[in-house]
Design a protein around this motif. Structure first.
Motif, short mmCIF file in Angstrom:
data_model
loop_
_atom_site.label_atom_id
_atom_site.label_comp_id
_atom_site.label_asym_id
_atom_site.label_seq_id
_atom_site.Cartn_x
_atom_site.Cartn_y
_atom_site.Cartn_z
N CYS A 749 42.25 38.88 23.64
CA CYS A 749 42.46 39.06 25.07
C CYS A 749 41.57 40.16 25.64
N CYS A 752 38.84 39.96 28.53
CA CYS A 752 39.24 39.86 29.94
C CYS A 752 40.19 40.99 30.35
N HIS A 753 41.07 41.38 29.44
CA HIS A 753 42.11 42.31 29.85
C HIS A 753 41.84 43.76 29.44
N ARG A 789 47.20 29.91 33.18
CA ARG A 789 47.46 29.74 34.61
C ARG A 789 46.11 29.46 35.24
N SER A 798 44.83 35.50 41.44
CA SER A 798 43.44 35.92 41.61
C SER A 798 42.49 34.77 41.93
N MET A 802 43.27 31.92 33.91
CA MET A 802 43.82 32.55 32.70
C MET A 802 44.00 31.40 31.70
#
Lengths: 824, 154
Positions: A749, A752-753, A789, A798, A802
């Motif tokens: 992850c 992106c995170h 999502r 956004s 996701m």
């Protein structure tokens, strides 16, 4: 004979039109000779069709007017069978040929099936759909075939100078006992006068059937598997051009203006037609046409920007107009007091997703409009094209080619109207084939549904009263004049499958009609699968309250009359074949469900387990009783196919509206089921009557409920919404996880995170944000990680994707949630 | 632009960006290759490029210049159906059959590489070709049978 001659003959015959009265007096048979062959049809058959349709459950329309024409004998002794029903995969051409062959007195290979153009064949105003073709055509076609055979016998007797009783018929040859013979082709030659039969010929008894009831290879497969078969999308004509039409992006959009300057300069563009509601390109190639279409800058008034939640609120029990469609005993009044069991179910919008997009090739000339199309209803298309062009219907010849799937979407065919307008504009034949995005966004869709069910048990533990209130967008009404809706109240397509079949003293079904702001309509089985999902899952819920096994509980509510006794038999057959109640492998469970549609009951047992948080269907066992089966392997194929198509809805399919647009634009965001998710399918075929009933839709009925019930049996969790999206097996997800292992999972992850959940792309907080963590439940977080999502998902904030991490095991997701929880 | 299709070299004077599926269907008239989605998702348009299963709707013509393309029309050999076609016919696989050409082209390319596949390998190879009529049970059976014929032929 050339097609012009046929057309001319046909046009002339329009003025030669015996009245119904004459037909009836004449025992029904009438022949008419045209150059080169005998056209033959039987009016009483036509009347029968109309009768069957009128009495059928809600089947609309009827077969009206015009000289019927089924068979045409050629000099070489071939018999052309002018087929009004279209072949969209259901095997109808083979089945109807089997029915005709039974009485024609001809060899199988002698009978050639041809598609009846609207200016040639019998006029079939109903089209192909509603699982109606075999049940409505079974009698009429046999009668037509037998009548023709008998008329040929009489004429042969006359020509050979013997008595009719002296003639035997086989293989398309009439033979006198002395040995003289004539082929059908020879009998027909030079005859101008045909005697009408005095009585309807006696039909072969079922015990002597040679063709009906025997599995036959499909007559269309060889050409389909070599690529030679011609579908609507494959139609070709000399001098043809290609068209592409600009479509509205939003569900309520209306056209304002178009700037075509950039498009005009594209190589290969022939012309661009702009009217006040239509913008279309004609080009030398499809690629140029589509490129030019995409280069047109259109201004739309988008209309209201609908959101999914608003649509769901609209399609809710209590909204719109209510019509009771079933009320027995004291109906829902019996549910005003006592211990009530109730539940709500919902189903989403869905696309037909036939793999051949709709398509048509049209040539408009001043006195003949030729249409080759993928359509379930040539006569509807005939009307639509005539109206769009402002010409009489009787110069519009619509010929249905093979369809690459229909499923209800190809009753109308917008592409034929597009192509007709463009052909009229440029004076050459134009082919229009829609692309996938047009199909998703500009067609009509299976509407949303909402069901509210309530029941009460009696002292004996059985259901004493039950009610089903059902809300749905329109299904059939959009295709009828408004008067039909005000007259009928409830849309028979929307409530199909919604009535309570079980023996319950007080029962009531109410349909709430809630038209939607986007086009909705027929989808395989209409309301059948979604209504059955609600009713049959609810029956399981009630069984659970009653403390009874779902099968046993159902059986106790069946058998009071002949109809439910038949349902009971089918249910038992499925349960037995599936070994209901026998021990299953660890982690597996079964669910059962029952439906009945167009007189054909079907029961299914689904066996499932969970794999990586998803439902895995291992096996579906089905029992179905369609009455007399014309082609048993075809019945099997329809059952297998319906189950798989239904499972696609169970697992995946959901059309979403966001900001006034359907978000799906291709299969990347509207995936279908594949071989990977396909279970083993075991089918028990029952044949309790000698009358054939509908087969194309009934087996899609039970599947969603069977899987939903199996999921409940396995997990104790009741899913009341399609597609079935299981929530995680543990309530306290974070507690079940290990943050240290989760940190490792989190490596996927970081890109992106960021480090330690420091960011979320496009948002101003991170996954480590304590406020966000506090307001999000474990299961919500679990859900996002597992399912993702998408940028166009209604919950997405956004607009950025996701991705889903379905490949992670439940445990790994617990771990990463525990890791996130430990961050702040 | 020169391409070789079903063994025949052909000069095509059209926009080189034209998706191969339109070049094959509309310009060469070989309508056995079907169009389904235009995005490479469904597999209906699958052809062979140098023996590899390729989705022709997302393959611009210019990328196959001078390469050997095979479509369903080129599959029968000496008037006999390709073993995959024969198996699909024998098992009465299709319904509407719009996807079947793509299914068969995918299967034929796969079996040419591996004619002793396990069930899981078949499912994996065929697992991204859509069939809306839901013929997957029969497709699997036919591909399994075709593998056996192809083994015997070797």
């Amino acid at each position: 004979m050339t097609s012009d001659e046929i057309t001319n003959t046909k046009r002339k015959r329009r003025f030669w039109r015996p009245t119904r009265r004459q037909f009836l007096i004449g025992a029904g048979a009438t022949g008419v000779v045209a150059a080169g062959g005998l056209y033959f049809g039987i009016p009483f058959a036509r009347l029968q069709i109309a009768e069957v349709l009128d009495s059928g459950a809600g089947a609309p329309g009827g077969v009206d007017a015009d000289p019927p024409l089924w068979f045409e004998i050629q000099p070489n002794n071939d018999i052309l069978f002018h087929m009004t029903k279209v072949e969209m995969g259901q095997g109808i051409h083979t089945a109807l040929k089997q029915i005709a062959a039974e009485e024609l007195g001809a060899e199988w290979d002698q009978i050639k099936v041809v598609s009846a153009g609207t200016l040639r064949g019998p006029n079939d105003g109903f089209g192909t759909g509603g699982s109606s073709s075999v049940p409505t055509m079974y009698g009429p076609i046999r009668e037509a075939a037998a009548a023709m055979r008998e008329m040929l016998r009489l004429k042969a007797a006359e020509k050979l100078g013997v008595a009719a009783a002296d003639i035997s018929i086989a293989n398309g040859i009439a033979t006198a006992s002395a040995g003289d013979n004539l082929t059908y082709g020879e009998i027909v030659a030079d005859v101008t006068e045909w005697a009408e039969l005095e009585e309807t010929p006696v039909l072969k008894p079922q015990t002597e059937f040679e063709f009906i009831g025997k599995t036959r290879p499909r007559i269309d497969f060889e050409s389909k598997l070599t690529g030679e078969a011609v579908y609507g999308f494959d139609a070709r004509m000399d001098g043809m051009l290609y068209g592409a039409v600009v479509r509205p992006t939003h569900i309520e959009a209306t056209f304002v203006s178009a700037d075509i300057s950039a498009a005009q300069d594209i190589d290969g563009v022939v012309d661009i037609l702009v009217t006040d509601d239509f913008v279309g390109v004609v080009a030398e190639s499809r690629y140029a046409a589509q490129k030019a279409r995409d280069a047109i800058d259109v201004t739309w008034d988008t209309g209201k920007l609908w959101q999914q939640a608003e649509l769901e609120a609209l399609v809710s029990v209590g909204n719109g107009r209510a019509t009771a469609i079933q009320r027995e005993g004291s109906g829902a009044k019996a549910l005003q007091s006592g211990k009530l069991i109730s539940a709500d179910y919902r189903s989403p919008m869905a696309a037909h997703a036939h793999l051949e997009p709709q398509s048509a090739l049209v040539e408009v000339t001043p006195d003949l409009v030729t249409v080759h199309a993928s359509t379930q209803s040539p006569s509807l298309v005939q009307g639509e094209v005539a109206e769009a062009l402002g010409v009489e219907e009787d110069i519009v010849d619509v010929k249905a080619l093979y369809l690459g799937g229909g499923f209800g979407r190809k009753l109308n065919n917008g592409s034929a109207v597009d192509a007709a307008r463009l052909s009229a504009h440029v004076g050459r034949p134009v082919h229009v084939g829609w692309d996938r995005t047009e199909e998703f966004r500009n067609g009509y869709v299976r509407p949303l549904t909402h069901s509210k069910l309530t029941a009460k048990l009696g002292a004996d533990g059985l259901i004493e009263s039950m009610s089903h209130e059902q809300a749905s967008g329109d299904v059939a009404f959009p295709f009828f004049p408004a008067i039909a809706a005000s007259f009928l109240g409830a849309d028979f397509g929307a409530w199909r499958g919604g009535r309570i079949q079980y023996d319950v003293p007080n029962r009531e079904t109410v349909a709430w009609r809630t038209p939607m702001p986007l086009k909705t309509g027929w989808w395989r089985g209409l309301g059948l699968m979604c209504n059955t999902f609600a009713v049959e899952c609810f029956i399981d819920e009630v069984a659970q309250v009653a403390g009874m096994d779902p099968l046993e509980f159902r059986l106790k509510h069946l058998g009071a009359d002949e109809k439910t006794a038949q349902l009971k038999m089918v249910l038992q057959a499925a349960a037995e074949a599936a070994d209901w109640g026998a021990p299953l492998p660890e982690g597996h469970a079964q669910g059962i469900a029952l439906s009945t549609d167009v007189g054909t009951p079907c029961a299914q047992v689904a066996e499932i387990s969970m794999e990586n948080g998803r439902i895995r269907v291992h096996k579906v066992t089905a029992a179905i009783d369609p009455g007399l089966m014309i082609n048993p392997d075809g019945v099997l194929a329809q059952t297998q196919g319906s189950i798989i198509m239904g499972l696609s809805s169970v697992f995946n399919e959901e059309l979403i509206v966001k900001d006034g647009m359907i978000t799906a634009e291709n299969f990347n965001n509207y995936p279908l089921i594949t071989m990977k998710e396909t279970p083993e399918i075991d089918v028990v075929l029952l044949e309790s009557t000698g009358i054939p009933k509908g087969m194309g839709e009934p087996p899609i009925g039970p599947i969603a409920a069977a899987v939903g019930n199996a999921y409940f049996a396995l997990t104790g969790e009741r899913l009341r919404r399609l597609p079935l999206r299981p929530t995680p097996p543990v309530a306290d997800v974070a507690a079940a996880g290990d943050p240290t292992r989760g940190e490792e999972v989190y490596n996927q992850c970081i890109a992106c995170h960021g480090d330690q959940g420091s960011q979320i792309p496009g948002l101003d907080y991170g996954l480590n944000d304590s406020e966000w963590l506090a307001k999000s439940s474990d299961t919500d977080i679990f859900d996002v990680i597992r399912n993702g999502r998408a940028g166009d998902h209604p919950d997405n904030i956004s607009g950025i994707n996701m991705p889903g991490f379905g490949q992670l095991s439940d445990q790994e997701i617990y771990d990463v949630v525990a890791y996130l929880r430990a961050l702040p | 632009m020169k391409i070789t299709i079903n063994g025949e070299a052909i000069n095509l004077d059209i926009d080189p960006e034209t998706p191969l599926v339109w070049a094959i269907r509309d310009h060469l008239g070989l309508t056995g290759t079907k169009f389904g989605c235009g995005g490479g998702y469904c597999g209906a348009c699958t052809v062979h490029v140098e023996g590899k299963a390729t989705r022709s709707c997302i393959t611009p013509l210019e990328t196959v210049a001078d390469k050997a393309i095979t479509t369903i029309e080129g599959m029968p050999q000496n008037g006999e159906l390709h073993p995959v076609q024969a198996a699909f016919l024998e098992h009465q696989v299709p319904q509407c059959s719009w996807c079947m050409v793509g299914q068969m082209m995918t299967a034929a390319a796969f079996l040419a590489e591996n004619n002793t596949p396990t069930e899981a390998e078949i499912v994996n190879a065929m697992g991204s070709n859509y069939c809306r009529c839901g013929c997957y049970v029969r497709i699997k059976a036919a591909v399994t049978a075709a593998a056996e014929t192809m083994q015997e032929a070797n």
